[in-house]
Write a protein that holds these residues in place. Structure first.
Motif, mmCIF file in Angstrom:
data_model
loop_
_atom_site.group_PDB
_atom_site.id
_atom_site.type_symbol
_atom_site.label_atom_id
_atom_site.label_comp_id
_atom_site.label_asym_id
_atom_site.label_seq_id
_atom_site.Cartn_x
_atom_site.Cartn_y
_atom_site.Cartn_z
ATOM 1 N N UNK A 1 29.183 -42.313 -0.125
ATOM 2 C CA UNK A 1 29.459 -40.934 0.271
ATOM 3 C C UNK A 1 30.845 -40.528 -0.218
ATOM 4 N N UNK A 2 30.952 -39.281 -0.638
ATOM 5 C CA UNK A 2 32.193 -38.726 -1.166
ATOM 6 C C UNK A 2 32.707 -37.684 -0.183
ATOM 7 N N UNK A 3 34.000 -37.696 0.088
ATOM 8 C CA UNK A 3 34.622 -36.684 0.939
ATOM 9 C C UNK A 3 35.462 -35.767 0.061
ATOM 10 N N UNK A 4 35.178 -34.463 0.113
ATOM 11 C CA UNK A 4 35.896 -33.476 -0.686
ATOM 12 C C UNK A 4 36.743 -32.612 0.239
ATOM 13 N N UNK A 5 38.043 -32.594 0.014
ATOM 14 C CA UNK A 5 38.916 -31.663 0.723
ATOM 15 C C UNK A 5 39.081 -30.437 -0.156
ATOM 16 N N UNK A 6 38.672 -29.277 0.367
ATOM 17 C CA UNK A 6 38.675 -28.068 -0.440
ATOM 18 C C UNK A 6 39.373 -26.902 0.211
ATOM 19 N N UNK A 7 38.668 -25.754 0.230
ATOM 20 C CA UNK A 7 39.278 -24.519 0.700
ATOM 21 C C UNK A 7 39.981 -23.778 -0.414
ATOM 22 N N UNK A 8 39.730 -24.181 -1.651
ATOM 23 C CA UNK A 8 40.375 -23.602 -2.824
ATOM 24 C C UNK A 8 39.330 -23.345 -3.902
ATOM 25 N N UNK A 16 30.373 -27.633 -6.589
ATOM 26 C CA UNK A 16 29.315 -27.244 -7.517
ATOM 27 C C UNK A 16 28.957 -28.394 -8.456
ATOM 28 N N UNK A 17 29.968 -29.129 -8.920
ATOM 29 C CA UNK A 17 29.708 -30.258 -9.820
ATOM 30 C C UNK A 17 28.936 -31.362 -9.110
ATOM 31 N N UNK A 18 29.264 -31.624 -7.865
ATOM 32 C CA UNK A 18 28.555 -32.657 -7.109
ATOM 33 C C UNK A 18 27.117 -32.243 -6.825
ATOM 34 N N UNK A 19 26.916 -30.964 -6.557
ATOM 35 C CA UNK A 19 25.555 -30.466 -6.355
ATOM 36 C C UNK A 19 24.737 -30.635 -7.635
ATOM 37 N N UNK A 20 25.319 -30.282 -8.771
ATOM 38 C CA UNK A 20 24.611 -30.398 -10.046
ATOM 39 C C UNK A 20 24.270 -31.851 -10.367
ATOM 40 N N UNK A 21 25.171 -32.759 -9.987
ATOM 41 C CA UNK A 21 24.956 -34.178 -10.277
ATOM 42 C C UNK A 21 24.096 -34.875 -9.226
ATOM 43 N N UNK A 22 23.821 -34.193 -8.128
ATOM 44 C CA UNK A 22 23.001 -34.783 -7.076
ATOM 45 C C UNK A 22 23.689 -35.897 -6.309
ATOM 46 N N UNK A 23 25.010 -35.814 -6.190
ATOM 47 C CA UNK A 23 25.766 -36.848 -5.487
ATOM 48 C C UNK A 23 26.012 -36.433 -4.035
ATOM 49 N N UNK A 24 25.854 -37.351 -3.095
ATOM 50 C CA UNK A 24 26.059 -37.016 -1.673
ATOM 51 C C UNK A 24 27.539 -36.870 -1.348
ATOM 52 N N UNK A 229 42.345 -35.624 -11.980
ATOM 53 C CA UNK A 229 41.108 -35.288 -12.677
ATOM 54 C C UNK A 229 40.986 -33.769 -12.754
ATOM 55 N N UNK A 230 40.017 -33.308 -13.552
ATOM 56 C CA UNK A 230 39.717 -31.882 -13.623
ATOM 57 C C UNK A 230 38.209 -31.710 -13.692
ATOM 58 N N UNK A 231 37.770 -30.481 -13.900
ATOM 59 C CA UNK A 231 36.331 -30.222 -13.876
ATOM 60 C C UNK A 231 35.586 -30.900 -15.020
ATOM 61 N N UNK A 232 36.303 -31.313 -16.059
ATOM 62 C CA UNK A 232 35.655 -31.928 -17.213
ATOM 63 C C UNK A 232 35.447 -33.427 -17.048
ATOM 64 N N UNK A 233 36.283 -34.084 -16.246
ATOM 65 C CA UNK A 233 36.137 -35.541 -16.133
ATOM 66 C C UNK A 233 35.918 -36.040 -14.702
ATOM 67 N N UNK A 234 35.788 -35.141 -13.743
ATOM 68 C CA UNK A 234 35.585 -35.558 -12.357
ATOM 69 C C UNK A 234 34.358 -36.448 -12.206
ATOM 70 N N UNK A 235 33.226 -36.008 -12.744
ATOM 71 C CA UNK A 235 31.990 -36.773 -12.573
ATOM 72 C C UNK A 235 32.063 -38.138 -13.243
#
Length: 245
Positions: A1-8, A16-24, A229-235
């Motif tokens: 499981x991955x925990x994402x701290x956001x609000x930004x 969105x990237x995690x949803x596209x990759x199907x990662x929990x 990391x950034x949106x290009x290499x996060x996954x």
């Protein structure tokens, strides 16, 4: 499981990237916000103390944290570092620092205020957020200062509780700096080094167009061990880590 701290903006990109990759994952924010529909994730809100974060990570079997919160969330930076888990810092873009006589960078609020107290401006516009009002109190108590805050009741209540008068508050969304400078007779701007997501380039441009100084608080350093990391290499980072573990 991955925990994402956001609000930004970066948090939403990560989600969105995690949803596209199907990662929990679990998406976490300090205050409750509206988020897009989730298929692979869950959502929680509320501040977490270091013990509470460790307990949450253990209960949810969190193996890696994606830290996409605001660059000035210093308390959260340390709380996440103390959790003892791998941290991927989802960074926003930062413009190269502008070299100009009217553009001033400072390492801290204290450094900026010390300078401003010696070199005050006739009417300062503070774009540093409602939570920083108390941090710059020694300046605005003595010099005319307007604060732009988000147009929501909770922000207004917080500003008034900090001692500001209603007449010194501008309730508006970011992005209207030129209009504010012109309509309020602003002669200086105080802001944070919050990157392109925080429209820093726009603020600098509008200040220079108006011929007024802009005072910028440098973003705080991140704890050691965070992996940028950034949106290009996060996954790629996430998948490599999850496969290995």
């Amino acid at each position: 499981m991955i925990l994402v701290f956001g609000g930004t903006t970066e948090g939403r990109k990560a989600m969105a990237l995690l949803e596209q990759a199907g990662l929990p994952y679990c998406y976490s924010t300090k205050t409750e916000v509206e988020i897009p529909m989730q298929v692979c994730g869950t959502y929680r809100h509320g501040a977490l103390t270091p013990p509470a974060l460790k307990e949450f990570c253990a209960a949810k079997n969190i193996s890696v944290i994606v830290h996409a919160s605001h660059p000035f969330a210093s308390v959260l930076h340390q709380t996440i570092a103390d959790a003892g888990l791998p941290v991927l810092r989802f960074e926003r873009e930062y413009p190269a620092r502008t070299e100009h006589p009217l553009v001033h960078y400072f390492d801290s609020y204290d450094a900026a205020l010390n300078y401003l107290c010696v070199h005050p401006v006739k009417k300062l516009l503070a774009l540093t957020g409602v939570q920083t009002i108390s941090q710059i109190e020694k300046y605005w108590r003595a010099h005319t200062t307007l604060f732009r805050i988000l147009p929501r009741e909770s922000s207004l209540e917080q500003a008034l509780a900090a001692g500001c008068s209603r007449e010194d508050l501008i309730m508006a969304l970011p992005g209207n700096e030129a209009a504010l400078i012109a309509s309020h007779g602003i002669t200086g701007i105080l802001t944070k080094e919050s990157g392109e997501s925080g429209l820093l380039s726009v603020k600098i441009h509008e200040a220079l167009q108006a011929g007024i100084p802009i005072f910028i608080i440098a973003r705080p350093a991140l704890p050691e061990g965070f992996i940028s990391v950034n949106e290009h290499d996060l996954l790629d980072h996430l998948k490599a880590y999850l496969v290995c573990h």
